[in-house]
Design an enzyme around this catalytic site. Structure first.
Site, PDB file in Angstrom:
ATOM      1  N   GLY A  67       0.832  -1.200   0.000  1.00 19.11           N
ATOM      2  CA  GLY A  67       0.000   0.000   0.000  1.00 19.11           C
ATOM      3  C   GLY A  67       0.861   1.241   0.000  1.00 19.11           C
ATOM      4  N   ASP A 186     -13.106   9.270  12.493  1.00 18.19           N
ATOM      5  CA  ASP A 186     -12.824   9.125  11.061  1.00 18.19           C
ATOM      6  C   ASP A 186     -13.155   7.710  10.582  1.00 18.19           C
ATOM      7  OD1 ASP A 186     -12.055  10.001   8.537  1.00 18.19           O
ATOM      8  OD2 ASP A 186      -9.923   9.614   8.862  1.00 18.19           O
TER       9      ASP A 186
END
Length: 393
Positions: A67, A186
């Site tokens: 990633g 979040d």
């Protein structure tokens, strides 16, 4: 922790029926990443896409990039001492920006404080080879196979039992987080990690806040699509209910395979949610300041839509729970505990197996205006807690 994690051919098993395999995301022909021993053999340097990735020698080859985000690169690696695969996130030049450095420190301290099956665990903070040249931070997390964002956008079938099981695990983790006096702030599909047997873990606590804090921190924009109306309207007195709203949005995205409120901007976001849940009444707006009330009053009047008619394919019990999560007034929004006890989750709910955090998290370190050097020292100490043998090196 953004970005997909370790790939697997294992088929996800045991939420119910046929489980989806994590989407395959091949990494472009990387079999042989150059590795060089450094610092007397105590460290290994890997060259990944022209970036140096320097970790302690227990993380032996092979190492695999999995990633990439604004912060840097994530690689999967094997800890040869514990025989556990981990995801190592490199935060390059971690102390150049004070807000970013504080975010990193907050995430480390929070995850080290928490211990729960539905919250990703930190396995290691890799110490720098030389204390005086400490610029990059390497955090090793337990390795997961994929995330909910990747699953939603894949073409794999998700049974209702999957979605129900994912929802249950999110709420179970959130119950623990809120009991530690912490808001996540979040929650979104990419912050919900999954492994091959459908275990779900919440990650990315860089924006987390103490629940009793009232000043609205604007240092980062929380992902707009999952933001509660009180945040969109700049209410400074927000509560744990903001996370519950996000969970409602995520669950409907799972069921519908598309975002519930994909707002283009702040104004559009508010309009989208009012088009579905309707313009709030004066009583429902009581918690807002006068400016926010005035703003809503000048908007067109929206009539609440029927969730059952709009989402005919969704179980009515699930709709009932989502409507309670997507309530405009946070004071009337369902709590995590009540959501876990909702009839929709009866088959999974077990209050004796939904632990809370025994000690509230202490955000005191946030109260001080820490210098770059002080933040370095605090993160360095966290690294030594995992690697005491580096104490006198």
């Amino acid at each position: 922790m953004d970005g997909p994690a370790h790939q697997t051919d294992t088929v996800m098993s045991d939420a119910a029926g046929q489980q989806p395999a994590p989407p395959s995301q091949p990494v472009a022909g990387i079999d042989n990443i150059p590795a060089t021993l450094s610092h007397g053999g105590r460290f290994i340097q890997y060259n990944i896409f022209g970036n140096i990735f320097e970790v302690t020698a227990k993380y032996k080859p092979p190492i695999m990039p999995i990633g990439k985000g604004a912060y840097g690169i994530v690689c999967s690696a094997l800890n040869s001492e514990t025989n556990e695969h981990v995801a190592i996130k490199k935060i390059a030049n971690a102390f150049d920006n004070k807000i970013d450095a504080k975010r990193t420190l907050r995430e480390i301290k929070l995850l080290r404080h928490m211990d729960h099956e539905n919250i990703v665990a930190i396995r290691d903070i890799i110490p720098p080879p030389q204390r005086e040249a400490f610029n990059d931070v390497y955090i090793a997390y337990e390795l997961m196979d994929t995330d909910l964002h990747q699953i939603i956008r894949s073409n794999q079938g998700l049974s209702e039992e999957h979605c129900q099981y994912f929802l249950y695990q999110i709420l179970r983790g959130l119950k623990y987080i809120h009991s530690a006096n912490v808001l996540h702030r979040d929650l979104k599909p990419s912050n919900l990690l999954l492994n091959a047997n459908c275990d779900l873990k919440i990650c990315d606590f860089g924006l987390a806040r103490v629940t009793s804090e009232t000043d609205f921190m604007t240092e980062y924009v929380v992902t707009r699509w999952y933001r509660a109306p009180e945040l969109l309207l700049n209410s400074s007195d927000y509560t744990a209910a903001i996370d519950v709203w996000s969970v409602g949005c995520i669950f409907m995205e799972l069921m519908d395979r598309k975002p519930l409120f994909p707002g283009r901007d702040h104004v559009h976001q508010l309009r989208l949610l009012m088009e579905l849940i309707g313009t709030p009444s004066e009583a429902e707006m009581e918690f807002l300041n006068e400016n926010a009330k005035r703003y809503i009053r000048q908007l067109p009047l929206y009539r609440r839509q029927s969730f059952v008619e709009k989402f005919p394919h969704v179980n009515p019990a699930a709709i009932d729970l989502v409507e309670k999560m997507l309530t405009f007034d946070p004071r009337r929004r369902i709590t995590v505990e009540d959501a876990l006890a909702h009839p929709y989750l009866t088959s999974l709910h077990d209050i004796s197996d939904e632990p809370v955090c025994m000690t509230p998290f202490n955000f005191d370190f946030e109260q001080h205006a820490l210098t770059e050097e002080q933040m370095k020292e605090l993160i360095y100490r966290e690294g030594l807690a995992f690697n005491p043998e580096y104490q006198h090196m």
